[in-house]
Enzyme design. Structure first.
Site, PDB file in Angstrom:
ATOM      1  N   ARG A  14     -12.706  -5.450  -5.629  1.00  0.00           N
ATOM      2  CA  ARG A  14     -12.173  -6.014  -4.398  1.00  0.00           C
ATOM      3  C   ARG A  14     -13.326  -6.374  -3.468  1.00  0.00           C
ATOM      4  O   ARG A  14     -14.210  -5.538  -3.229  1.00  0.00           O
ATOM      5  CB  ARG A  14     -11.272  -4.947  -3.749  1.00  0.00           C
ATOM      6  CG  ARG A  14     -10.170  -5.480  -2.901  1.00  0.00           C
ATOM      7  CD  ARG A  14      -9.233  -4.350  -2.481  1.00  0.00           C
ATOM      8  NE  ARG A  14      -9.911  -3.364  -1.652  1.00  0.00           N
ATOM      9  CZ  ARG A  14      -9.346  -2.755  -0.596  1.00  0.00           C
ATOM     10  NH1 ARG A  14      -8.102  -3.014  -0.258  1.00  0.00           N
ATOM     11  NH2 ARG A  14     -10.016  -1.867   0.099  1.00  0.00           N
ATOM     12  N   TYR A  68      -9.451  -0.070  11.639  1.00  0.00           N
ATOM     13  CA  TYR A  68     -10.785   0.227  11.104  1.00  0.00           C
ATOM     14  C   TYR A  68     -11.233  -0.753  10.024  1.00  0.00           C
ATOM     15  O   TYR A  68     -12.285  -0.563   9.431  1.00  0.00           O
ATOM     16  CB  TYR A  68     -10.875   1.665  10.593  1.00  0.00           C
ATOM     17  CG  TYR A  68      -9.727   2.131   9.714  1.00  0.00           C
ATOM     18  CD1 TYR A  68      -9.622   1.741   8.385  1.00  0.00           C
ATOM     19  CD2 TYR A  68      -8.772   2.993  10.228  1.00  0.00           C
ATOM     20  CE1 TYR A  68      -8.585   2.177   7.591  1.00  0.00           C
ATOM     21  CE2 TYR A  68      -7.714   3.438   9.443  1.00  0.00           C
ATOM     22  CZ  TYR A  68      -7.631   3.028   8.119  1.00  0.00           C
ATOM     23  OH  TYR A  68      -6.589   3.465   7.341  1.00  0.00           O
ATOM     24  N   LYS A  69     -10.445  -1.784   9.791  1.00  0.00           N
ATOM     25  CA  LYS A  69     -10.867  -2.792   8.805  1.00  0.00           C
ATOM     26  C   LYS A  69     -11.498  -3.969   9.569  1.00  0.00           C
ATOM     27  O   LYS A  69     -12.613  -3.851  10.056  1.00  0.00           O
ATOM     28  CB  LYS A  69      -9.659  -3.207   7.968  1.00  0.00           C
ATOM     29  CG  LYS A  69      -9.028  -2.028   7.201  1.00  0.00           C
ATOM     30  CD  LYS A  69      -7.872  -2.497   6.349  1.00  0.00           C
ATOM     31  CE  LYS A  69      -7.076  -1.321   5.772  1.00  0.00           C
ATOM     32  NZ  LYS A  69      -7.845  -0.536   4.786  1.00  0.00           N
ATOM     33  N   ASP A  86       3.387  -4.824   8.319  1.00  0.00           N
ATOM     34  CA  ASP A  86       2.163  -4.036   8.292  1.00  0.00           C
ATOM     35  C   ASP A  86       1.003  -5.026   8.275  1.00  0.00           C
ATOM     36  O   ASP A  86       0.863  -5.814   7.328  1.00  0.00           O
ATOM     37  CB  ASP A  86       2.151  -3.147   7.044  1.00  0.00           C
ATOM     38  CG  ASP A  86       0.889  -2.291   6.946  1.00  0.00           C
ATOM     39  OD1 ASP A  86      -0.170  -2.717   7.456  1.00  0.00           O
ATOM     40  OD2 ASP A  86       0.950  -1.211   6.344  1.00  0.00           O
ATOM     41  N   PHE A 111       0.875  -1.164   0.000  1.00  0.00           N
ATOM     42  CA  PHE A 111       0.000   0.000   0.000  1.00  0.00           C
ATOM     43  C   PHE A 111       0.913   1.215   0.000  1.00  0.00           C
ATOM     44  O   PHE A 111       1.854   1.291   0.790  1.00  0.00           O
ATOM     45  CB  PHE A 111      -0.906  -0.011   1.235  1.00  0.00           C
ATOM     46  CG  PHE A 111      -1.900   1.114   1.219  1.00  0.00           C
ATOM     47  CD1 PHE A 111      -3.014   1.048   0.392  1.00  0.00           C
ATOM     48  CD2 PHE A 111      -1.726   2.231   2.006  1.00  0.00           C
ATOM     49  CE1 PHE A 111      -3.928   2.093   0.360  1.00  0.00           C
ATOM     50  CE2 PHE A 111      -2.640   3.271   1.980  1.00  0.00           C
ATOM     51  CZ  PHE A 111      -3.744   3.210   1.151  1.00  0.00           C
TER      52      PHE A 111
END
Lengths: 398, 398
Positions: B370, B221-222, B196, B127
């Site tokens: 996705r 937050y995922k 990560d 990312f």
């Protein structure tokens, strides 16, 4: 005593800002003089946050990044803060803590200052985090820290000075430093002025653009009432925006963040100060909290702030035996922020007792009683009562 | 088609995690497959946040830093996340964004690696923010960035390697990288492994302590459902804690923060990763959100995750003509995270239509659809429906 009580009633009756108190969740039993640490809750924020959490997060979910304006909140809220600190739109972005913004600002300032300037002047009386972070920035950029009394910074700035990091108002004493004069002296020396506005924004006019400040940071949870740990902000003067080179170039500051390209390309404007995904709940609570500033003139806030601190000092002089406490806050208006700090040897015992009697200030170790005056919700009767309760507590503790 | 529909019902009936769906605010009209971007709202969070805002901020105000446990929230919540990623208590602290934590971790890792190691290996498929921040860290510490395919990192690690920064699961393809093997190879080369975990924590076992990971960061937050922009976290292995040297030594990481002394002295333990005042509203929403993990075994989550993505791929194969979409997510379980990414040339037109029909995934430009599978609230009937609607949309768009 009754004279001052009567005076307080008259001052409240004549106060053009008195109506704003009703916009905050406050109880009559408490005089809240700690808004310079955590501002009181604006009364409309809970309903707004119920909507943010229940509908924007709970129902719209991911769509809210666009549809609820989450993505652009940092720069939108920056533009709401801008008039309170004398900045044009597009120069302030909200996000991260004050400490993280100090790091961005100090490192970026060393880069803007250019080669050959290896000194960072730092307000030696600063709130410690600024000094710790400046020290870390200096270590990473190869600069040397020079701690100074803020009054000595204009005279010390020279050809080796990259920047000075100074607090507009000292967190402990409440002393207001000379932002226009210090900034001008730094500019004359070819150095940058980086100001920390934590204890001035929302309490007095700052005039960032007018005085030619280079970079500034500040928190939003004191006089701006944004809520506990609400995000800080970063100001970058227009003339520096194109060259502003952040040490924290996260994807939110990319010119095309959703391109998700491997190469970094900085966005234009204040957005360049963003880093990662903003903490939306804290950020939107701040945005809602700023509604209380609609139509409020910061000059009126400053006038009331000085009237409140003058009146508090007058009441303390009237009620507390001379020498029992010593004010470490300057008498001169030009040198006073929006707090009064009184030192006494037994401050650590006095403050809990004050709080127990409904007068909430705070202690700064070892011996300072700190009382912050937020003009939007503190009145003159509150102020007189605080001084009276203080006198009672001090008398009982003697 | 009806066979798979029936199978889905049977799988849901046998699913030991099925009951958790009721803990989330979800509507029956939507199949939410974007929990790998923003997790759904746990249904009890609004009431908790009403109390945080109305009582803790509104009534207790400044007292809440102590009385409501605000001050210690970052390390307390770190300890709640710890079992989900295989860490003992005292090794994780919550705060700041993932980007800011990548900066802390990469700079600190260069310092832990010591002199003579001037290369930072970076997952080239990462990312982007990780790459941008690593580049900035390298510039400030005098290191060189070497972008590599994660599979090539073990072979590339050598005496010049300070650290490698790698994603556990690729945000785009959903590929799960070999954390144990890569970490061991880096250790054998005398280098540090910085992981990560944004796309793995909460979806599969991580085993930070067991595999000897040095440092790790992740968002919340995922799959952890902490809310939009909820604070990230930093893991520091016990063996590195005493020497962990943060580039962002804010006052919250001081051994005596309220001493407010001019000299910095780092706190012990994970607290050393703190920086400034935490964003309490976002932080406490995360804390409440983590309640849904009480009694949940991450291994059961992983088993369901693989069953869901297997089933989705099976349904897509059954419903979508061969070649219309191509899965870029690995088939092998050992290489798959908790998402399925399908590429097709018209992905940018397909995703809005899917969302309009109640199947919420997201687009990763230019051509990737996705779909994230959060085992706590996505079921097999959802999965079959998503594939069916996808087939309809693709057919209509052909």
């Amino acid at each position: 005593m009754s004279d001052l009580h009567e005076r307080a009633r008259e001052l409240d009756a004549a106060d053009p800002l008195a109506g704003h108190r009703a916009e905050f969740a406050l109880d009559e039993g408490t005089v809240y003089l700690d808004g310079n640490s955590l501002g009181a809750l604006p009364a409309h924020v809970p309903a707004r946050m119920a909507d943010v959490i229940g509908r924007e997060w709970g129902e719209l979910r991911i769509r809210s990044w666009d549809e609820s304006g989450w993505w652009t909140a940092p720069e939108r809220i920056g533009d709401r803060i801008a008039p309170l600190v004398g900045a044009a739109p597009g120069r302030i972005v909200v996000g991260d803590s004050t400490s993280v913004n100090v790091f961005k600002a100090v490192v970026a300032a060393t880069r803007l200052a250019g080669e050959g300037r290896d000194e960072i002047l730092v307000d030696a009386t600063t709130f410690p985090t600024d000094g710790y972070i400046a020290e870390s920035a200096a270590r990473m950029t190869g600069h040397r820290i020079v701690p100074l009394d803020p009054a000595d910074i204009p005279g010390a700035a020279g050809p080796r000075t990259a920047l000075a990091l100074v607090n507009h108002v000292d967190y402990r004493t409440g002393r207001l430093h000379d932002l226009p004069g210090t900034t001008a002296a730094l500019r004359a020396a070819g150095a940058l002025a980086v100001w920390d506005l934590c204890h001035s924004a929302g309490a007095l006019p700052v005039g960032l653009d007018a005085h030619g400040v280079d970079l500034a940071v500040g928190c939003t949870y004191k006089y701006l009432n944004g809520g506990p740990g609400s995000p800080a902000y970063l100001y970058v003067a227009e003339r520096h925006q194109a060259a502003f080179d952040s040490p924290l170039p996260g994807w939110n500051s990319h010119a095309d963040p959703f391109g998700m390209t491997p190469g970094y390309r900085a966005a234009d404007g204040a957005v360049r100060g963003r880093v990662g995904t903003p903490d939306i709940l804290s950020t939107l609570a701040l945005e809602a909290a700023l509604d209380v500033w609609d139509g409020v003139d910061v000059n009126a806030v400053r006038a009331k702030s000085l009237a409140l601190t003058d009146f508090f000092l007058e009441c303390v002089r009237a009620y507390v035996p001379e020498g029992r406490v010593v004010s470490v806050t300057p008498e001169a208006h030009a040198e006073r922020g929006s707090q009064v700090a009184l030192s006494c040897p037994d401050a650590a015992a006095v403050m809990p007792e004050l709080i127990a009697r409904g007068v909430v200030g705070d202690l700064r170790r070892p011996d300072v009683l700190r009382f912050g005056f937020t003009p939007l919700y503190v009145g003159f009767a509150d102020t007189e009562r605080a001084a009276r309760v203080l006198a009672d507590v001090l008398a009982a503790a003697s």
